[in-house]
Design an enzyme around this catalytic site. Sequence first.
Site, PDB file in Angstrom:
ATOM      1  N   ASN A   1       1.678  -2.176 -21.573  1.00  0.00           N
ATOM      2  CA  ASN A   1       1.541  -0.909 -22.287  1.00  0.00           C
ATOM      3  C   ASN A   1       2.532   0.116 -21.734  1.00  0.00           C
ATOM      4  OD1 ASN A   1      -1.885  -0.398 -23.278  1.00  0.00           O
ATOM      5  ND2 ASN A   1      -0.851  -2.330 -23.027  1.00  0.00           N
TER       6      ASN A   1
ATOM      7  N   TYR B   1      -3.070 -10.019  -8.382  1.00  0.00           N
ATOM      8  CA  TYR B   1      -3.614  -9.227  -9.498  1.00  0.00           C
ATOM      9  C   TYR B   1      -4.046 -10.133 -10.645  1.00  0.00           C
ATOM     10  CZ  TYR B   1      -3.484  -6.666 -13.923  1.00  0.00           C
ATOM     11  OH  TYR B   1      -3.791  -6.189 -15.176  1.00  0.00           O
TER      12      TYR B   1
ATOM     13  N   THR C   1      -5.647  -8.969 -19.480  1.00  0.00           N
ATOM     14  CA  THR C   1      -4.192  -8.902 -19.536  1.00  0.00           C
ATOM     15  C   THR C   1      -3.575 -10.243 -19.914  1.00  0.00           C
ATOM     16  OG1 THR C   1      -2.249  -8.644 -18.120  1.00  0.00           O
ATOM     17  CG2 THR C   1      -4.245  -9.309 -17.022  1.00  0.00           C
ATOM     18  N   ASP C   2      -2.349 -10.185 -20.447  1.00  0.00           N
ATOM     19  CA  ASP C   2      -1.636 -11.440 -20.744  1.00  0.00           C
ATOM     20  C   ASP C   2      -1.184 -12.155 -19.471  1.00  0.00           C
ATOM     21  OD1 ASP C   2       0.412  -9.720 -19.952  1.00  0.00           O
ATOM     22  OD2 ASP C   2       1.638  -9.994 -21.753  1.00  0.00           O
ATOM     23  N   GLU C   3      -1.212 -11.443 -18.315  1.00  0.00           N
ATOM     24  CA  GLU C   3      -0.706 -12.062 -17.081  1.00  0.00           C
ATOM     25  C   GLU C   3      -1.556 -13.252 -16.632  1.00  0.00           C
ATOM     26  OE1 GLU C   3       0.695  -9.631 -13.938  1.00  0.00           O
ATOM     27  OE2 GLU C   3       1.526  -8.131 -15.285  1.00  0.00           O
TER      28      GLU C   3
ATOM     29  N   LYS D   1      -7.768 -10.953 -12.254  1.00  0.00           N
ATOM     30  CA  LYS D   1      -8.132 -10.709 -13.660  1.00  0.00           C
ATOM     31  C   LYS D   1      -8.594 -12.017 -14.314  1.00  0.00           C
ATOM     32  CE  LYS D   1      -7.880  -7.405 -15.821  1.00  0.00           C
ATOM     33  NZ  LYS D   1      -8.836  -6.288 -16.042  1.00  0.00           N
TER      34      LYS D   1
HETATM   35  P1  NAD Z   1      -4.941   2.141 -14.156  1.00  0.00           P
HETATM   36  O1  NAD Z   1      -4.623   1.623 -12.801  1.00  0.00           O
HETATM   37  O2  NAD Z   1      -4.066   3.194 -14.754  1.00  0.00           O
HETATM   38  O3  NAD Z   1      -6.427   2.730 -14.192  1.00  0.00           O
HETATM   39  C1  NAD Z   1      -7.497   2.078 -13.587  1.00  0.00           C
HETATM   40  C2  NAD Z   1      -8.684   3.038 -13.566  1.00  0.00           C
HETATM   41  O4  NAD Z   1      -9.789   2.342 -12.975  1.00  0.00           O
HETATM   42  C3  NAD Z   1      -8.439   4.291 -12.710  1.00  0.00           C
HETATM   43  O5  NAD Z   1      -8.932   5.423 -13.372  1.00  0.00           O
HETATM   44  C4  NAD Z   1      -9.234   4.025 -11.442  1.00  0.00           C
HETATM   45  O6  NAD Z   1      -9.688   5.204 -10.796  1.00  0.00           O
HETATM   46  C5  NAD Z   1     -10.379   3.180 -11.980  1.00  0.00           C
HETATM   47  N1  NAD Z   1     -10.960   2.319 -10.944  1.00  0.00           N
HETATM   48  C6  NAD Z   1     -10.307   1.490 -10.091  1.00  0.00           C
HETATM   49  N2  NAD Z   1     -11.181   0.885  -9.282  1.00  0.00           N
HETATM   50  C7  NAD Z   1     -12.425   1.309  -9.647  1.00  0.00           C
HETATM   51  C8  NAD Z   1     -13.736   1.027  -9.199  1.00  0.00           C
HETATM   52  N3  NAD Z   1     -13.962   0.176  -8.186  1.00  0.00           N
HETATM   53  N4  NAD Z   1     -14.776   1.630  -9.810  1.00  0.00           N
HETATM   54  C9  NAD Z   1     -14.573   2.500 -10.839  1.00  0.00           C
HETATM   55  N5  NAD Z   1     -13.340   2.810 -11.284  1.00  0.00           N
HETATM   56  C10 NAD Z   1     -12.274   2.225 -10.709  1.00  0.00           C
HETATM   57  O7  NAD Z   1      -5.035   0.855 -15.083  1.00  0.00           O
HETATM   58  P2  NAD Z   1      -4.484   0.639 -16.563  1.00  0.00           P
HETATM   59  O8  NAD Z   1      -3.053   0.307 -16.505  1.00  0.00           O
HETATM   60  O9  NAD Z   1      -4.964   1.738 -17.418  1.00  0.00           O
HETATM   61  O10 NAD Z   1      -5.269  -0.705 -16.941  1.00  0.00           O
HETATM   62  C11 NAD Z   1      -6.590  -0.636 -17.455  1.00  0.00           C
HETATM   63  C12 NAD Z   1      -7.086  -2.044 -17.752  1.00  0.00           C
HETATM   64  O11 NAD Z   1      -6.220  -2.654 -18.700  1.00  0.00           O
HETATM   65  C13 NAD Z   1      -7.084  -2.954 -16.528  1.00  0.00           C
HETATM   66  O12 NAD Z   1      -8.210  -3.766 -16.603  1.00  0.00           O
HETATM   67  C14 NAD Z   1      -5.810  -3.762 -16.672  1.00  0.00           C
HETATM   68  O13 NAD Z   1      -5.970  -5.028 -16.076  1.00  0.00           O
HETATM   69  C15 NAD Z   1      -5.709  -3.883 -18.177  1.00  0.00           C
HETATM   70  N6  NAD Z   1      -4.342  -4.010 -18.734  1.00  0.00           N
HETATM   71  C16 NAD Z   1      -3.358  -3.135 -18.394  1.00  0.00           C
HETATM   72  C17 NAD Z   1      -2.112  -3.245 -18.997  1.00  0.00           C
HETATM   73  C18 NAD Z   1      -0.999  -2.270 -18.690  1.00  0.00           C
HETATM   74  O14 NAD Z   1       0.131  -2.481 -19.146  1.00  0.00           O
HETATM   75  N7  NAD Z   1      -1.231  -1.204 -17.955  1.00  0.00           N
HETATM   76  C19 NAD Z   1      -1.870  -4.249 -19.928  1.00  0.00           C
HETATM   77  C20 NAD Z   1      -2.903  -5.152 -20.236  1.00  0.00           C
HETATM   78  C21 NAD Z   1      -4.151  -5.005 -19.654  1.00  0.00           C
HETATM   79  O1  DAU Z   2       1.492  -7.675 -18.896  1.00  0.00           O
HETATM   80  C1  DAU Z   2       0.437  -6.779 -18.693  1.00  0.00           C
HETATM   81  C2  DAU Z   2       0.554  -6.176 -17.308  1.00  0.00           C
HETATM   82  O2  DAU Z   2       1.659  -5.272 -17.341  1.00  0.00           O
HETATM   83  C3  DAU Z   2      -0.709  -5.458 -16.869  1.00  0.00           C
HETATM   84  O3  DAU Z   2      -1.750  -6.373 -16.770  1.00  0.00           O
HETATM   85  C4  DAU Z   2      -0.493  -4.764 -15.522  1.00  0.00           C
HETATM   86  O4  DAU Z   2      -1.646  -4.021 -15.161  1.00  0.00           O
HETATM   87  C5  DAU Z   2       0.693  -3.826 -15.643  1.00  0.00           C
HETATM   88  O5  DAU Z   2       0.964  -3.214 -14.411  1.00  0.00           O
HETATM   89  C6  DAU Z   2       1.923  -4.583 -16.139  1.00  0.00           C
HETATM   90  O6  DAU Z   2       2.402  -5.509 -15.129  1.00  0.00           O
HETATM   91  P1  DAU Z   2       3.974  -5.712 -14.849  1.00  0.00           P
HETATM   92  O7  DAU Z   2       4.122  -6.234 -13.493  1.00  0.00           O
HETATM   93  O8  DAU Z   2       4.618  -6.433 -15.964  1.00  0.00           O
HETATM   94  O9  DAU Z   2       4.439  -4.165 -14.956  1.00  0.00           O
HETATM   95  P2  DAU Z   2       5.428  -3.300 -14.045  1.00  0.00           P
HETATM   96  O10 DAU Z   2       5.667  -2.018 -14.773  1.00  0.00           O
HETATM   97  O11 DAU Z   2       5.013  -3.244 -12.624  1.00  0.00           O
HETATM   98  O12 DAU Z   2       6.796  -4.148 -14.108  1.00  0.00           O
HETATM   99  C7  DAU Z   2       7.427  -4.436 -15.349  1.00  0.00           C
HETATM  100  C8  DAU Z   2       8.632  -5.297 -15.055  1.00  0.00           C
HETATM  101  O13 DAU Z   2       9.601  -4.509 -14.349  1.00  0.00           O
HETATM  102  C9  DAU Z   2       8.346  -6.481 -14.157  1.00  0.00           C
HETATM  103  O14 DAU Z   2       9.148  -7.565 -14.560  1.00  0.00           O
HETATM  104  C10 DAU Z   2       8.754  -6.003 -12.761  1.00  0.00           C
HETATM  105  C11 DAU Z   2       9.885  -5.048 -13.055  1.00  0.00           C
HETATM  106  N1  DAU Z   2      10.054  -3.901 -12.120  1.00  0.00           N
HETATM  107  C12 DAU Z   2       8.951  -3.152 -11.831  1.00  0.00           C
HETATM  108  C13 DAU Z   2       9.051  -2.073 -10.991  1.00  0.00           C
HETATM  109  C14 DAU Z   2       7.837  -1.241 -10.660  1.00  0.00           C
HETATM  110  C15 DAU Z   2      11.300  -3.591 -11.606  1.00  0.00           C
HETATM  111  O15 DAU Z   2      12.312  -4.278 -11.897  1.00  0.00           O
HETATM  112  N2  DAU Z   2      11.410  -2.513 -10.763  1.00  0.00           N
HETATM  113  C16 DAU Z   2      10.333  -1.740 -10.426  1.00  0.00           C
HETATM  114  O16 DAU Z   2      10.504  -0.778  -9.614  1.00  0.00           O
END
Ligand code: NAD
Ligand code: DAU
Length: 372
Positions: free
Chosen positions: A208, A178, A153-155, A182
């Site tokens: 995403n 988190y 992730t970019d975080e 990562k």
């Molecule tokens: P998500 O939380 O939707 O899905 C995570 C999946 O991993 C789930 O299916 C869960 O059951 C599985 N899982 C969790 N713990 C596990 C374990 N111990 N063993 C096996 N499976 C397990 O996550 P996501 O949002 O799809 O993110 C997927 C990946 O992409 C992560 O590595 C996250 O850091 C990265 N990422 C997410 C975003 C985003 O915006 N969502 C952006 C950049 C990177």
């Molecule tokens: O940047 C990549 C990351 O994006 C991924 O690595 C993480 O897995 C993914 O969860 C996401 O993290 P964020 O914290 O950016 O996403 P989230 O949707 O939780 O929040 C987006 C923004 O909105 C953040 O600035 C917090 C804010 N927010 C979030 C929630 C859930 C609110 O203002 N209210 C809310 O209820």
Amino acid sequence: MKCDHSLFLFPFALYICHYMDKIKTILITGGAGFIGSHVVRLFVKKYPDYKIINLDKLTYAGNLENLSDVVNEPNYFFIKGDICDADLVNQLFELHQITHIIHTAAESHVDRSIANPMEFVTTNVIGTCTLLNAAKYFWQADFTNHLFYHISTDEVYGALGETGLFTEDTKYDPHSPYSASKASSDHFVRAYADTYGLPIVISNCSNNYGPYHFPEKLIPLCINNIINNKPLPIYGKGENVRDWLYVEDHANAIDSIFHGGKKGETYNIGGHNEWTNIDLVKLLCKLMDVKINRTVGQSEQLITYVTDRAGHDLRYAIDASKLQKELGWKPSLQFEEGLSKTIDWYLQNSAWLKNVTSGDYQHFYETLYANR
Ligand code: NAD
Ligand code: DAU
């Protein structure tokens, strides 16, 4: 007449190389989650010669309904299990002769990491190391034709001020449990490459959005709350900025990096699409008012400012020029189009939304937002 066997063998050798390149057995971890399910779908459908094994623990975020359209494909296999379970992971390597890994499994929600950091250490750090150990052990005789692709992730780069972009050289500076977990997993992946020569690649992506996004995250949470006329919680002043990318564009980037990325490298993936949270939620309200036949302006009334997230990063924005230059990838969708498709998907899949927001999720939601 003297016969030159190499002339006959050359096409055969070429064929073998081509064939070896085609037979891949890919372990995709976390394939029942949001991003993982899009990656599984893409690979299963686009590469029928690859064998795809999805290892997922099915936590609250994992849902096999996300994969109902590939479940019967002959090249797809699902294993319910934990990436921290070394015996299981080793068995899978041995039984299926895993050649590649795309590691998406993680605990992924920042707010949950603030409430319970240890789960993030366990899955994101120890789980990743368990997979790295298995890959090292089973592949070390010959690392060619293998790849450990780590999805990050970019975080990990921390927070930007009002200007600038994260590049692949930006110093790591994570702030939440988190992002720290990562970042730690990224360091372990690089350490296995530097120390043991493990063939790896890492990509760090921005936020995403799209179908199957679990409604604890901002966009699907707001879609769900607008549908149900519930408050839209905006942390702080809503001025934090995120760079949003449609999830299928992320899956396509993963495909490009998996096949064309240089081993040992990192690639940033982003949407060139920065939005403050408040502007994004207002746009969402406007689009939804039209789609669900409300007077324009009605859903915006649901916006409620709540206590800020602890350690809330101000701004993320990705410079994805390396990926574009080296592999020709760029996002395909404009944001309004992607958001509109996403809303339509949630409106058409109310049963999915209902299923994932019942039970445990209700409890999480009420506890998290009760005191804000
Ligand atoms: P998500 O939380 O939707 O899905 C995570 C999946 O991993 C789930 O299916 C869960 O059951 C599985 N899982 C969790 N713990 C596990 C374990 N111990 N063993 C096996 N499976 C397990 O996550 P996501 O949002 O799809 O993110 C997927 C990946 O992409 C992560 O590595 C996250 O850091 C990265 N990422 C997410 C975003 C985003 O915006 N969502 C952006 C950049 C990177
Ligand atoms: O940047 C990549 C990351 O994006 C991924 O690595 C993480 O897995 C993914 O969860 C996401 O993290 P964020 O914290 O950016 O996403 P989230 O949707 O939780 O929040 C987006 C923004 O909105 C953040 O600035 C917090 C804010 N927010 C979030 C929630 C859930 C609110 O203002 N209210 C809310 O209820």
